[in-house]
Design a protein around this motif. Structure first.
Motif, mmCIF file in Angstrom:
data_model
loop_
_atom_site.group_PDB
_atom_site.id
_atom_site.type_symbol
_atom_site.label_atom_id
_atom_site.label_comp_id
_atom_site.label_asym_id
_atom_site.label_seq_id
_atom_site.Cartn_x
_atom_site.Cartn_y
_atom_site.Cartn_z
ATOM 1 N N ARG A 71 13.658 11.605 42.889
ATOM 2 C CA ARG A 71 12.561 10.578 42.975
ATOM 3 C C ARG A 71 11.412 10.959 43.714
ATOM 4 O O ARG A 71 10.044 10.737 43.382
ATOM 5 C CB ARG A 71 13.251 9.373 43.691
ATOM 6 C CG ARG A 71 12.291 8.083 43.807
ATOM 7 C CD ARG A 71 12.975 6.955 44.409
ATOM 8 N NE ARG A 71 12.284 5.861 44.277
ATOM 9 C CZ ARG A 71 13.004 4.514 44.667
ATOM 10 N NH1 ARG A 71 14.144 4.481 44.983
ATOM 11 N NH2 ARG A 71 12.065 3.319 44.371
ATOM 12 N N LYS A 72 11.603 12.097 44.698
ATOM 13 C CA LYS A 72 10.469 12.301 45.300
ATOM 14 C C LYS A 72 9.536 13.370 44.542
ATOM 15 O O LYS A 72 8.162 13.370 44.531
ATOM 16 C CB LYS A 72 10.964 13.350 46.597
ATOM 17 C CG LYS A 72 9.797 13.930 47.482
ATOM 18 C CD LYS A 72 10.586 14.800 48.657
ATOM 19 C CE LYS A 72 9.400 15.315 49.783
ATOM 20 N NZ LYS A 72 9.909 16.008 50.579
ATOM 21 N N VAL A 76 6.099 8.121 38.114
ATOM 22 C CA VAL A 76 7.196 7.235 37.407
ATOM 23 C C VAL A 76 7.747 6.260 38.389
ATOM 24 O O VAL A 76 8.128 6.508 39.454
ATOM 25 C CB VAL A 76 8.214 8.049 36.791
ATOM 26 C CG1 VAL A 76 8.959 7.303 35.788
ATOM 27 C CG2 VAL A 76 7.611 9.267 35.732
ATOM 28 N N GLU A 77 7.513 4.947 37.947
ATOM 29 C CA GLU A 77 8.171 4.041 38.830
ATOM 30 C C GLU A 77 9.773 3.435 38.168
ATOM 31 O O GLU A 77 9.334 3.038 36.827
ATOM 32 C CB GLU A 77 7.190 2.798 38.893
ATOM 33 C CG GLU A 77 6.042 3.156 39.819
ATOM 34 C CD GLU A 77 5.152 1.662 39.968
ATOM 35 O OE1 GLU A 77 5.930 0.707 39.588
ATOM 36 O OE2 GLU A 77 3.925 1.861 40.372
ATOM 37 N N ILE A 118 18.621 3.532 38.922
ATOM 38 C CA ILE A 118 18.224 4.542 37.700
ATOM 39 C C ILE A 118 17.966 5.840 38.137
ATOM 40 O O ILE A 118 18.462 6.979 37.854
ATOM 41 C CB ILE A 118 16.967 3.851 36.725
ATOM 42 C CG1 ILE A 118 17.241 2.637 36.420
ATOM 43 C CG2 ILE A 118 16.888 5.050 35.787
ATOM 44 C CD1 ILE A 118 18.320 2.658 35.612
ATOM 45 N N TRP A 119 17.299 5.972 39.471
ATOM 46 C CA TRP A 119 17.169 7.351 40.146
ATOM 47 C C TRP A 119 18.274 7.937 40.500
ATOM 48 O O TRP A 119 18.669 9.170 40.449
ATOM 49 C CB TRP A 119 16.014 7.209 41.215
ATOM 50 C CG TRP A 119 14.805 6.919 40.963
ATOM 51 C CD1 TRP A 119 14.021 5.728 41.232
ATOM 52 C CD2 TRP A 119 14.082 7.882 40.410
ATOM 53 N NE1 TRP A 119 12.597 6.208 40.778
ATOM 54 C CE2 TRP A 119 12.473 7.073 40.364
ATOM 55 C CE3 TRP A 119 14.006 9.119 39.806
ATOM 56 C CZ2 TRP A 119 11.608 7.820 39.694
ATOM 57 C CZ3 TRP A 119 12.923 9.784 39.454
ATOM 58 C CH2 TRP A 119 11.588 9.189 39.208
ATOM 59 N N TYR A 152 15.647 8.409 28.304
ATOM 60 C CA TYR A 152 16.228 7.488 29.224
ATOM 61 C C TYR A 152 15.555 6.845 30.200
ATOM 62 O O TYR A 152 15.367 5.767 30.488
ATOM 63 C CB TYR A 152 17.567 8.200 30.006
ATOM 64 C CG TYR A 152 18.376 7.333 30.872
ATOM 65 C CD1 TYR A 152 19.085 6.324 30.384
ATOM 66 C CD2 TYR A 152 18.040 7.087 32.365
ATOM 67 C CE1 TYR A 152 20.028 5.440 31.249
ATOM 68 C CE2 TYR A 152 18.857 6.386 32.999
ATOM 69 C CZ TYR A 152 19.731 5.615 32.661
ATOM 70 O OH TYR A 152 20.720 4.710 33.361
ATOM 71 N N MET A 153 14.370 7.405 30.727
ATOM 72 C CA MET A 153 13.623 7.165 31.764
ATOM 73 C C MET A 153 12.675 5.880 31.200
ATOM 74 O O MET A 153 12.430 5.053 31.553
ATOM 75 C CB MET A 153 12.698 8.076 32.555
ATOM 76 C CG MET A 153 13.628 9.206 33.589
ATOM 77 S SD MET A 153 12.687 10.757 33.920
ATOM 78 C CE MET A 153 11.456 9.932 34.817
#
Length: 215
Positions: free
Chosen positions: A131-132, A138-139, A144-145, A197-198
């Motif tokens: 996520r970092k 991307v939000e 999910i992350w 997936y994202m």
């Protein structure tokens, strides 16, 4: 450009190995004459010469990769430092003992290092490294992350085992092919799957309100 730079050591390893493997007697004579001082016993046989020469090339290519980034004042990623340390340590052992087993472990140790970094970051330090890295672009919801991070951990752990399976079950030539195309293809497919997936969990843009009819 960055993609080419990342894959350059792997490409040079594969090309060098294939060229030397096609003429092992020449490779053995060349390695013994020019590199014998680096090898235990001072002599290199035709069976180990191709992987020894390819290992030396990938060591030099990785050093050049880091130096290039430093000279351009660009950041050297942590995984590149890890890769450099592994290739220098295991590569030196491969050359000195003229034993290909050491360099065959290098991809596995790199994959497991990636898996460990994400595992420790997420579950011991409470930091979601994926996520970092991607968060500014991307939000995604936090669950999910977490799933994406778990996928990275499991994938690279499994890929490390796959490399060992090929290394110990098949010939060095088959392992070199897997290293250059098999593992690279799997990583590309995995990355593509992550992207798909994202995309399914990206926040939907709110629809613009309809204009009121003019009176």
């Amino acid at each position: 450009m960055k993609l080419l730079l990342d894959f350059l050591p792997l490409l040079l390893f594969f090309v060098t190995f294939k060229y030397a493997d096609g003429q092992p007697d020449w490779a053995a004579a060349f390695a013994t004459e020019h590199l014998g001082f680096l090898v235990s016993g001072g002599k290199v046989g035709p069976t180990e010469a191709p992987v020894l020469l390819a290992t030396l090339v990938v060591m030099l290519a990785t050093i050049a990769q880091v130096l290039y980034l430093k000279l351009r004042r660009r950041k050297v990623d942590l995984m590149l430092w890890v890769s450099l340390g592994l290739v220098m340590t295991l590569g030196a052992a491969t050359v000195y003992f003229h034993n290909e087993t050491f360099i065959k472990w290098k991809p596995t140790m790199l994959y497991w290092a990636i898996s460990t970094v994400f595992l420790v970051g997420r579950f011991l330090l409470g930091r979601d490294l994926l996520r970092k890295m991607l968060g500014p672009q991307v939000e995604l919801p936090s669950p999910i992350w977490t799933r994406l991070t778990l996928a990275w951990i499991v994938f690279f752990l499994a890929l490390g085992f796959a490399n060992l399976y090929v290394a110990y079950s098949y010939s060095t030539e088959a392992w070199a092919n897997f290293k250059a195309f098999g593992s690279t293809g799997l990583i590309l497919l995995f990355t593509l799957g992550q992207g798909v997936y994202m995309s399914r969990h990206l926040p939907q843009e709110s629809e613009a309100p309809a204009e009121e009819p003019k009176s």
